[in-house]
Write an enzyme that holds these catalytic residues in place. Sequence first.
Site, PDB file in Angstrom:
ATOM      1  N   HIS A  50       0.817  -1.216   0.000  1.00 30.61           N
ATOM      2  CA  HIS A  50       0.000   0.000   0.000  1.00 30.61           C
ATOM      3  C   HIS A  50       0.851   1.266   0.000  1.00 30.61           C
ATOM      4  CE1 HIS A  50      -0.508  -0.257   4.702  1.00 30.61           C
ATOM      5  NE2 HIS A  50       0.734  -0.380   4.346  1.00 30.61           N
ATOM      6  N   ASN A  51       0.320   2.284  -0.628  1.00 29.28           N
ATOM      7  CA  ASN A  51       0.939   3.627  -0.689  1.00 29.28           C
ATOM      8  C   ASN A  51       2.176   3.674  -1.581  1.00 29.28           C
ATOM      9  OD1 ASN A  51      -0.911   4.040   1.445  1.00 29.28           O
ATOM     10  ND2 ASN A  51       0.668   3.528   2.936  1.00 29.28           N
TER      11      ASN A  51
END
Lengths: 346, 346, 346
Positions: free
Chosen positions: C241-242
């Site tokens: 994620h991110n």
Amino acid sequence: MNEQTYTLSQLADYLGAEARGEAHTVVRGIAPLDSAQPEQISFLDNPKFRRYLAGTRASIVLLGAQDVAHCPTAALIVKNPYYAYAKVAELFQVTPNYACGVHATAVLGPGCEIHPSAHVGAYVVMGAGVSVAAHAVIEAGCILGDRVQVGEHTRLYAHVTVYSGVRLGQRVIVHSGAVLGSDGFGIAKHQGHWHKVPQLGGLSVGDDAEIGANTSVDRGALQDTVLEHDVRLDNQVQIGHNVRVGAHTAVAGCVGIAGSTTIGEHCLLGGGVGVAGHLHIADQVAVTGFSGVTKSITQAGVYSGMPAQRDVVWKHNMVRLRQLEKMADKIKLLEQQVAALLAEKV
Amino acid sequence: MNEQTYTLSQLADYLGAEARGEAHTVVRGIAPLDSAQPEQISFLDNPKFRRYLAGTRASIVLLGAQDVAHCPTAALIVKNPYYAYAKVAELFQVTPNYACGVHATAVLGPGCEIHPSAHVGAYVVMGAGVSVAAHAVIEAGCILGDRVQVGEHTRLYAHVTVYSGVRLGQRVIVHSGAVLGSDGFGIAKHQGHWHKVPQLGGLSVGDDAEIGANTSVDRGALQDTVLEHDVRLDNQVQIGHNVRVGAHTAVAGCVGIAGSTTIGEHCLLGGGVGVAGHLHIADQVAVTGFSGVTKSITQAGVYSGMPAQRDVVWKHNMVRLRQLEKMADKIKLLEQQVAALLAEKV
Amino acid sequence: MNEQTYTLSQLADYLGAEARGEAHTVVRGIAPLDSAQPEQISFLDNPKFRRYLAGTRASIVLLGAQDVAHCPTAALIVKNPYYAYAKVAELFQVTPNYACGVHATAVLGPGCEIHPSAHVGAYVVMGAGVSVAAHAVIEAGCILGDRVQVGEHTRLYAHVTVYSGVRLGQRVIVHSGAVLGSDGFGIAKHQGHWHKVPQLGGLSVGDDAEIGANTSVDRGALQDTVLEHDVRLDNQVQIGHNVRVGAHTAVAGCVGIAGSTTIGEHCLLGGGVGVAGHLHIADQVAVTGFSGVTKSITQAGVYSGMPAQRDVVWKHNMVRLRQLEKMADKIKLLEQQVAALLAEKV
């Protein structure tokens, strides 16, 4: 995100936190410290991000007592800002609205018991004797074999495959592409040809476990593969047959655990770690990313490297490795000096 | 497990084994040596488990001649206890009952030929011109592209994806989530932008191959990617385009084989192994887990490490690495002694 | 392959290449240099294969100016033979014929907008408010969550799963088994129990990206995970994620990139590479296969090893490692010599 708004005092009550600032300060969203806008709440957990605190535009910051003096905005003082962030993020989560009942296109074998409050999506296929408990969600395209058991509030995202006989506890989350209960890799060589060893065991997944996208967990050869309660597996993880993963253990992405290995409770396996088969890993063991565990680990602690060893030892060896060049130079100098000393003697 | 029971003499006949003990000894299940209960059969293969033999509660144990003297129970003496275990496990396997015919919800393109004895499950989708031979099983939710060929007795578990033109031999087993014949990773850079290289080759899978859950095998760029007969791939394996894997080779979980590499026959690749592209690996090569093969291997044997080398060499290097600290100490002592000798001269 | 034929002069025009040989030389297929038959075209790009040029049976060879003198057949001289090969391969590609429109069995939520020129296959399931642009192809069995956006000419192969809110640009290709937008691995420990951190961010995939089979890309925790335009991911890749992957970056099979890491533009990550979380990798960085990146990389260049370092440094260390044995021998000799010198003094 949903459009709910919350005030500082509401959030203080919700979290049981101490508030600093104007009680009516309103937030309508959540964002990282460095990119938050007014009317957003943020959090400071990792000390790396402390440098963003002074300049944050957030309206409220969740933080520990040690940071409140440097906070330019309203603050909520909590013991564990990361956990508090998780709790606040829940407030802004859009909860999908799953209709109760079985979609008209689902194909269910004989003897399935689906609780009326459960959701079974389009094109789900179930074998015989599957049970789905209250408030469980089986999203579109999931396929469950015979006698699979799904506990209360457990949620399978789209395209999850569950082989026959697998038991999932309560509040389990399984992400798309995960395959649960596939055959272990059991093969016996006979006259130069592989012979498949039937995989007669099952797979049991405890309450509150989460299993990531495209992760695979094999069923046991004779007994069950077991993920105890609160085990957390990231994406692309492979768990071999007969493995037991202890409660509260978290396994990051791309980890492989070979067959018949036991992992203790409260362990942490970093990304890309491999664990060989037939090992026993104690409770409270952390293995750093990319390490390969080739021997059992009997004591809690941090382990690193390939083969994995005590992290402090490994770091020391890494330092030595970087000094190899200097060691070679020292040996060369010694050789010259000793040659000179020997030459003098003659 | 099913509820069948077997006597010692029946099993001796079935396995062609020598029996020790009461001919009418009955078993109704199979379990590991240390957890088996009365009326279960167990086996002793791995010498590590010899310590459990004296205390086993199993009614019959499968073992080699060298262990029979220490066996407290009825015994079946066999040359290969692991293979015998596989054969006995087959007796206790529940064989799922696949109805012949094509499920009403399957969507088949024009010109598909499905043998009447084959099973095609719910929500299977096939392109044009697919052929499925006698006794093949295509479980629910499988998707097969145009002109896919499925051999006799081949079994695709739920959610297998087969791209167009892939040919699967007889008695092949493919587990859920596997993707067969996807495009190879062919990209050519042109004016700073990647340009896709069409993948015009196919994929051919030989008889008796087994392919694990969530494994992917790419089609060839110009010619076929080939898995020869009796190749065994575990879960989460990645096989690049143009690769050829030789007959009877077994590949453990999380292995990646890059494009255009050829693996010989009767090889063993341990868990997490990586093999670089455009290499040639000889027959009878074993690569231990977590190793990275960066050069072709022309001789049979065991290889380890990153980069992979002869296992004996690698183990030797590992020992040396652990001695680095001592080497540094020795150099320090030598420096002091030589300095003293040099000082005396002055 | 299709049955089209092309002449040398037609191909010269198509590629803007200089032709050597009989203008009417015909080819009807494409094959590697060493296995090509008459009436096939081949190419010479990798110098390793130069040895096959003299003996090739191909009718035409694509090559650089430096090789034309040794080409026994008709030739097309180009700057980038690999790119020219890609262009010619396109001519022989069979383009599947996707009927416009939505298959009768597709289940679409309320408010979906499907362009009439798009193809939506059998048993596709979409949530509410999904938009599919012109000429997009959603193959059978794909499942798209609420508000997913699919750009023009984007193609999802069978069995792709897209979580809610994911945005795919134009001409994106996603292979079977890929999971886009699954929850990131966010967990906070509280009183000994893991607590899930809601993943409120999304996933944005730029134009011309390609995503391999069984690859997973997580949505962001608060903001979006981003694959910029022309990013190329091979099979079995895991993106946390991110993460942000810069334009024109190519990622080979089995790579894992942990959360919140930023990869620059025009990077190359070799097979099996791991990148730790919260790092920043500069533009134009190449990481060789099996390496583990544990620190940010601020300068363009080639990096290798575990932990990854400048490739030249790593190679140097590898040489030193192989010399450990010799170093140990030298130390032993020095010890003997110094002992003798010291003994003489007495």
